[in-house]
Scaffold this motif. Structure first.
Motif, PDB file in Angstrom:
ATOM      1  N   THR A  52     -10.579   6.587  -6.487  1.00  0.00           N
ATOM      2  CA  THR A  52     -11.090   6.197  -5.168  1.00  0.00           C
ATOM      3  C   THR A  52     -12.438   6.871  -4.935  1.00  0.00           C
ATOM      4  O   THR A  52     -12.557   8.086  -5.093  1.00  0.00           O
ATOM      5  CB  THR A  52     -10.116   6.618  -4.045  1.00  0.00           C
ATOM      6  OG1 THR A  52      -8.812   6.152  -4.367  1.00  0.00           O
ATOM      7  CG2 THR A  52     -10.526   6.046  -2.702  1.00  0.00           C
ATOM      8  N   GLU A  92      -7.962  -3.953  -4.654  1.00  0.00           N
ATOM      9  CA  GLU A  92      -8.079  -4.122  -3.199  1.00  0.00           C
ATOM     10  C   GLU A  92      -7.700  -2.805  -2.531  1.00  0.00           C
ATOM     11  O   GLU A  92      -6.732  -2.154  -2.926  1.00  0.00           O
ATOM     12  CB  GLU A  92      -7.113  -5.210  -2.728  1.00  0.00           C
ATOM     13  CG  GLU A  92      -7.486  -6.618  -3.177  1.00  0.00           C
ATOM     14  CD  GLU A  92      -8.696  -7.156  -2.420  1.00  0.00           C
ATOM     15  OE1 GLU A  92      -8.795  -6.890  -1.198  1.00  0.00           O
ATOM     16  OE2 GLU A  92      -9.536  -7.820  -3.046  1.00  0.00           O
ATOM     17  N   SER A  93      -8.480  -2.404  -1.528  1.00  0.00           N
ATOM     18  CA  SER A  93      -8.156  -1.173  -0.805  1.00  0.00           C
ATOM     19  C   SER A  93      -7.936  -1.473   0.672  1.00  0.00           C
ATOM     20  O   SER A  93      -8.615  -2.313   1.255  1.00  0.00           O
ATOM     21  CB  SER A  93      -9.305  -0.168  -0.951  1.00  0.00           C
ATOM     22  OG  SER A  93      -9.087   0.926  -0.090  1.00  0.00           O
ATOM     23  N   ASP A  94      -6.965  -0.773   1.278  1.00  0.00           N
ATOM     24  CA  ASP A  94      -6.726  -0.930   2.723  1.00  0.00           C
ATOM     25  C   ASP A  94      -7.837  -0.273   3.530  1.00  0.00           C
ATOM     26  O   ASP A  94      -8.032  -0.582   4.702  1.00  0.00           O
ATOM     27  CB  ASP A  94      -5.383  -0.284   3.121  1.00  0.00           C
ATOM     28  CG  ASP A  94      -4.211  -0.983   2.442  1.00  0.00           C
ATOM     29  OD1 ASP A  94      -4.350  -2.179   2.129  1.00  0.00           O
ATOM     30  OD2 ASP A  94      -3.175  -0.336   2.226  1.00  0.00           O
ATOM     31  N   ASP A  95      -8.546   0.663   2.902  1.00  0.00           N
ATOM     32  CA  ASP A  95      -9.604   1.410   3.587  1.00  0.00           C
ATOM     33  C   ASP A  95     -10.958   0.765   3.266  1.00  0.00           C
ATOM     34  O   ASP A  95     -11.408   0.798   2.123  1.00  0.00           O
ATOM     35  CB  ASP A  95      -9.574   2.866   3.114  1.00  0.00           C
ATOM     36  CG  ASP A  95     -10.611   3.733   3.824  1.00  0.00           C
ATOM     37  OD1 ASP A  95     -11.494   3.167   4.518  1.00  0.00           O
ATOM     38  OD2 ASP A  95     -10.544   4.966   3.678  1.00  0.00           O
ATOM     39  N   PRO A  96     -11.637   0.183   4.277  1.00  0.00           N
ATOM     40  CA  PRO A  96     -12.908  -0.492   4.004  1.00  0.00           C
ATOM     41  C   PRO A  96     -14.043   0.458   3.616  1.00  0.00           C
ATOM     42  O   PRO A  96     -15.090   0.024   3.154  1.00  0.00           O
ATOM     43  CB  PRO A  96     -13.225  -1.193   5.338  1.00  0.00           C
ATOM     44  CG  PRO A  96     -12.472  -0.420   6.370  1.00  0.00           C
ATOM     45  CD  PRO A  96     -11.247   0.120   5.697  1.00  0.00           C
TER      46      PRO A  96
END
Length: 246
Positions: free
Chosen positions: A166, A139-143
């Motif tokens: 990333t 899961e990434s905080d940055d879409p």
């Protein structure tokens, strides 16, 4: 028939897990082929910085497929003529000062290349991510990015416990890779920047590795020029070529 094939492939991807696995595979393939092609040639600058000194190397690099790499250092004068060859799983360095070709054993693949923060393995990319790592989406905080966790497969020789990669979603170009040691501590980070187009290929032209265990140790590699998918001479990837004087 083609219809049957399409139906079969549709059902194969119907589960979320299969879709996720397919997407992970696609991202790994994209990374593995980013700087590789049927053949490539590049002029590369490397700057190695430590708390005590900085040195700058200029070199030429040829690749063929995923298995063959040849690098020759042209400057500074004291390093000129030093060269590295990788042919499939074997690798050699040539040191003109002592006029010796030295084979790099597998145990030395994680050793520093020419005193930099890059390892022998980084330089010649013995590992392909697809073959040598188990990967899963994080899961990434940055879409705008994909995050992947890479765990070395049991048979993969690696000093890393895991790598977190990333990638930008829009063009699948890498942003950074964080390497963790076997105790789970972050050991180094590689950042990709300065996207440039060389011929038909768009890649980050600058890669910076920063050691997290040795503060102040940073190595930057920059492609000054590059050509991809143009034939290169087979004789480049030979032991004889290692000793060739310019």
């Amino acid at each position: 028939t083609m219809a049957d094939a399409l139906m079969a492939s549709a059902s194969a991807w119907s589960s979320p897990q299969a879709l996720a696995d397919h997407e992970v595979g696609r991202l790994l393939d994209s990374m593995d082929r980013l700087y590789r092609s049927d053949a490539s040639y590049g002029e590369v600058e490397m700057i190695v910085t430590t708390p005590n000194w900085t040195r700058r190397l200029e070199m030429e690099m040829w690749t063929q497929g995923l298995d063959r790499v040849f690098i020759r250092i042209n400057s500074p004068k004291k390093d000129a003529g030093a060269a590295t060859l990788r042919d499939h799983r074997e690798m050699w360095n040539y040191f003109p000062k002592i006029d010796k070709v030295m084979k790099i054993p597998p145990s030395m693949m994680m050793g520093a290349w020419m005193g930099s923060d890059f390892t022998n393995d980084d330089i010649v990319k013995e590992n392909t991510l697809r073959d040598d790592f188990d990967a899963a989406m994080l899961e990434s905080d940055d879409p705008a990015v994909h995050m992947l966790e890479l765990i070395p497969k049991e048979e993969t020789p690696s000093v890393w416990g895991r790598i977190v990669l990333t990638l930008r979603k829009d063009d699948l170009l890498p942003v950074e890779e964080t390497y963790y040691d076997e105790k789970g501590r972050p050991a180094r980070v590689m950042r990709f920047s300065e996207t440039r187009t060389f011929g038909s290929r768009t890649v980050p032209s600058r890669m910076t590795i920063e050691s997290l265990s040795k503060p102040g140790h940073i190595t930057t590699v920059r492609y000054v020029s590059a050509t991809f998918d143009e034939p290169v001479d087979e004789s480049i990837f030979t032991l004889r070529n290692l000793r060739r004087r310019r």
